[in-house]
Design a protein around this motif. Structure first.
Motif, PDB file in Angstrom:
ATOM      1  N   HIS A  89       0.840  -1.198   0.000  1.00  0.00           N
ATOM      2  CA  HIS A  89       0.000   0.000   0.000  1.00  0.00           C
ATOM      3  C   HIS A  89       0.881   1.256   0.000  1.00  0.00           C
ATOM      4  CE1 HIS A  89      -3.276   2.729   0.786  1.00  0.00           C
ATOM      5  NE2 HIS A  89      -2.616   3.190   1.826  1.00  0.00           N
ATOM      6  N   ALA A  90       1.895   1.279   0.857  1.00  0.00           N
ATOM      7  CA  ALA A  90       2.794   2.433   0.924  1.00  0.00           C
ATOM      8  C   ALA A  90       3.502   2.647  -0.414  1.00  0.00           C
ATOM      9  CB  ALA A  90       3.814   2.247   2.043  1.00  0.00           C
ATOM     10  N   GLN A  91       3.885   1.569  -1.060  1.00  0.00           N
ATOM     11  CA  GLN A  91       4.549   1.656  -2.359  1.00  0.00           C
ATOM     12  C   GLN A  91       3.604   2.252  -3.407  1.00  0.00           C
ATOM     13  OE1 GLN A  91       5.535  -2.126  -4.271  1.00  0.00           O
ATOM     14  NE2 GLN A  91       7.539  -1.275  -4.802  1.00  0.00           N
ATOM     15  N   SER A  92       2.344   1.841  -3.385  1.00  0.00           N
ATOM     16  CA  SER A  92       1.349   2.373  -4.314  1.00  0.00           C
ATOM     17  C   SER A  92       1.141   3.873  -4.103  1.00  0.00           C
ATOM     18  CB  SER A  92       0.025   1.620  -4.112  1.00  0.00           C
ATOM     19  OG  SER A  92      -1.000   2.223  -4.862  1.00  0.00           O
ATOM     20  N   VAL A  93       1.039   4.289  -2.845  1.00  0.00           N
ATOM     21  CA  VAL A  93       0.870   5.709  -2.532  1.00  0.00           C
ATOM     22  C   VAL A  93       2.101   6.492  -2.967  1.00  0.00           C
ATOM     23  CG1 VAL A  93       0.643   7.377  -0.642  1.00  0.00           C
ATOM     24  CG2 VAL A  93      -0.763   5.295  -0.649  1.00  0.00           C
ATOM     25  N   ARG A 100       2.603  12.492  -9.432  1.00  0.00           N
ATOM     26  CA  ARG A 100       1.965  13.812  -9.322  1.00  0.00           C
ATOM     27  C   ARG A 100       2.999  14.927  -9.166  1.00  0.00           C
ATOM     28  NH1 ARG A 100      -3.498  12.621  -5.743  1.00  0.00           N
ATOM     29  NH2 ARG A 100      -4.442  11.264  -7.299  1.00  0.00           N
ATOM     30  N   LEU A 101       4.129  14.609  -8.573  1.00  0.00           N
ATOM     31  CA  LEU A 101       5.176  15.611  -8.397  1.00  0.00           C
ATOM     32  C   LEU A 101       5.980  15.885  -9.661  1.00  0.00           C
ATOM     33  CD1 LEU A 101       6.496  14.692  -4.852  1.00  0.00           C
ATOM     34  CD2 LEU A 101       5.364  16.824  -5.535  1.00  0.00           C
ATOM     35  N   GLU A 102       5.846  15.039 -10.668  1.00  0.00           N
ATOM     36  CA  GLU A 102       6.590  15.233 -11.903  1.00  0.00           C
ATOM     37  C   GLU A 102       6.301  16.591 -12.529  1.00  0.00           C
ATOM     38  OE1 GLU A 102       5.725  11.852 -14.372  1.00  0.00           O
ATOM     39  OE2 GLU A 102       7.003  10.522 -13.169  1.00  0.00           O
ATOM     40  N   ALA A 103       5.127  17.140 -12.309  1.00  0.00           N
ATOM     41  CA  ALA A 103       4.757  18.458 -12.853  1.00  0.00           C
ATOM     42  C   ALA A 103       5.625  19.555 -12.253  1.00  0.00           C
ATOM     43  CB  ALA A 103       3.297  18.745 -12.582  1.00  0.00           C
ATOM     44  N   TYR A 104       6.231  19.305 -11.101  1.00  0.00           N
ATOM     45  CA  TYR A 104       7.039  20.316 -10.408  1.00  0.00           C
ATOM     46  C   TYR A 104       8.533  20.155 -10.698  1.00  0.00           C
ATOM     47  CZ  TYR A 104       2.763  21.285  -7.928  1.00  0.00           C
ATOM     48  OH  TYR A 104       1.472  21.627  -7.631  1.00  0.00           O
ATOM     49  N   ALA A 105       8.892  19.146 -11.457  1.00  0.00           N
ATOM     50  CA  ALA A 105      10.317  18.886 -11.717  1.00  0.00           C
ATOM     51  C   ALA A 105      10.873  19.772 -12.801  1.00  0.00           C
ATOM     52  CB  ALA A 105      10.531  17.430 -12.058  1.00  0.00           C
TER      53      ALA A 105
END
Length: 105
Positions: A89-93, A100-105
């Protein structure tokens, strides 16, 4: 199957301890050393032994006979299943968050 979610704010030490015990039985001091090595986190004795008590009570670990005044613990089948479910579950999150953070890279 017993889940780690019932541990509330104690889930993080439980995950670290179960991860360490997945490698094999260890006593308290060896657990502290292993967790520090792989996670960079130092568990204090109160945190460690409180978590060990809760994990044992829930059947996720089992205390073994003492060796030279040190009591080793081992992960149980239920503990391994609970750890696996938690980590998946942690890996999926984490994957979703990183995408989602790729937009900020």
């Amino acid at each position: 199957m017993t889940e780690l979610s019932g541990l509330g704010r104690f889930a993080d030490p439980a995950v670290l301890i179960l991860t360490s015990l997945a490698e094999g039985p260890k006593h308290g001091y060896a657990l502290i050393q292993d967790v520090a090595e792989f996670a960079g986190i130092t568990l204090g004795p109160g945190t460690l032994y409180g978590a060990l008590s809760r994990l044992e009570h829930r059947g996720l670990i089992q205390g073994l006979p003492a060796e030279d005044r040190r009591r080793p613990y081992r992960i149980t089948t239920d503990g391994a299943a609970a750890l696996k479910a938690y980590l998946e579950h942690a890996q999926s999150v984490a994957r979703r968050g990183l995408r989602r953070l790729e937009a900020y890279a």
